[in-house]
Design a protein around this motif. Structure first.
Motif, short mmCIF file in Angstrom:
data_model
loop_
_atom_site.label_atom_id
_atom_site.label_comp_id
_atom_site.label_asym_id
_atom_site.label_seq_id
_atom_site.Cartn_x
_atom_site.Cartn_y
_atom_site.Cartn_z
N GLN A 145 2.98 -3.82 1.80
CA GLN A 145 4.20 -3.70 1.03
C GLN A 145 5.09 -4.92 1.23
OE1 GLN A 145 6.03 0.16 1.58
NE2 GLN A 145 4.08 1.18 1.24
N SER A 199 -0.58 -0.57 5.57
CA SER A 199 0.18 -0.22 4.37
C SER A 199 1.55 -0.88 4.38
CB SER A 199 0.32 1.30 4.27
OG SER A 199 1.06 1.65 3.14
N MET A 248 -2.57 0.43 -3.90
CA MET A 248 -1.39 1.30 -3.86
C MET A 248 -0.13 0.50 -3.51
SD MET A 248 -2.10 4.62 -4.37
CE MET A 248 -0.91 5.53 -3.41
N TYR A 282 -8.15 0.61 -1.40
CA TYR A 282 -7.21 1.57 -1.97
C TYR A 282 -5.77 1.27 -1.53
CZ TYR A 282 -5.42 6.14 -3.46
OH TYR A 282 -4.71 7.14 -4.07
N GLU A 317 -1.58 7.43 -12.54
CA GLU A 317 -0.77 6.58 -11.68
C GLU A 317 -1.64 5.47 -11.10
OE1 GLU A 317 1.89 8.91 -8.87
OE2 GLU A 317 0.46 10.44 -9.56
N GLY A 318 -1.05 4.29 -11.02
CA GLY A 318 -1.74 3.16 -10.43
C GLY A 318 -0.94 1.90 -10.60
N MET A 367 3.19 1.76 -7.61
CA MET A 367 2.57 2.71 -8.54
C MET A 367 3.39 2.81 -9.82
SD MET A 367 -0.16 3.68 -7.02
CE MET A 367 -0.70 5.28 -7.56
N LEU A 424 -5.37 5.00 -10.33
CA LEU A 424 -6.05 5.45 -9.11
C LEU A 424 -5.93 6.95 -8.95
CD1 LEU A 424 -4.59 2.73 -6.71
CD2 LEU A 424 -6.88 2.75 -7.72
N LYS A 425 -4.97 7.54 -9.69
CA LYS A 425 -4.71 8.98 -9.59
C LYS A 425 -4.60 9.58 -10.98
CE LYS A 425 -2.15 8.97 -5.23
NZ LYS A 425 -0.92 9.47 -4.60
N ARG A 480 -6.25 11.73 -6.28
CA ARG A 480 -7.01 10.48 -6.25
C ARG A 480 -8.27 10.63 -7.09
NH1 ARG A 480 -8.74 7.04 -0.85
NH2 ARG A 480 -10.01 5.51 -1.97
#
Length: 183
Positions: free
Chosen positions: A14, A10, A58, A54, A79-80, A62, A123-124, A129
């Protein structure tokens, strides 16, 4: 709770997003692939396609759309990542998108929609989720409440849920700048 490997992935994603994937190699997904992007793209990570899990989606950042939709009850918070960020991540060079759902449904969406309407790949939903039974894992969401003119049958058909793949195609038409001569 994220594993150490998931946390590192993750964080690395980023960093890649921060430096624009178009300038770096698109990382490999570490989890199950949720989205495959193909067609007129320059950034790939699986043959001539770009695969996203995913965490990769993310890590694009978002964005939120709070709106009513033709298929949900009441005000919903989606959200996505923005569609624009996805297209930039794969260095897309087309004017049209073929968005395909898990059940085979396909909608043709102009690339311009992603830019003009700040469309997101949700995605949310309300902080949770999205699962396949909730129309997930990905839903194309337009800002219906912010732009009521989008409440048309045409846009509703472009609001694909259970998105599995996006194919970029079509000629990109450039618009002359003010400094270019018109012939």
């Amino acid at each position: 709770m994220l594993s150490l490997r998931g946390l590192l992935t993750s964080l690395l994603l980023q960093v890649f997003i921060g430096t624009a994937w178009a300038d770096a190699e698109l990382p490999q997904p570490q989890g199950p692939v949720l989205l495959k992007v193909s067609g007129s793209i320059s950034q790939t990570n699986h043959g001539d396609e770009a695969h996203f899990d995913y965490a990769m989606l993310m890590a694009m950042g978002m964005h939120e759309i709070v709106t009513h939709t033709p298929w949900t009850e009441g005000l919903v918070r989606f959200e996505g990542p923005s569609g624009r960020n996805l297209l930039e991540a794969v260095d897309a060079h087309g004017s049209q998108l073929m968005v395909q759902a898990l059940d085979g449904y396909v909608a043709e969406v102009p690339v311009s929609d992603f830019y003009q309407h700040d469309v997101i790949l949700a995605l949310k939903k309300n902080g949770e989720r999205l699962r396949v039974r909730d129309r997930g894992p990905i839903i194309v969401v337009y800002p219906f409440d912010q732009k009521p003119e989008l409440l048309t049958e045409q846009i509703r058909f472009r609001s694909v849920w259970q998105v599995a793949s996006i194919h970029v195609w079509g000629m990109v038409v450039s618009v002359p700048t003010k400094n270019e001569k018109q012939h």
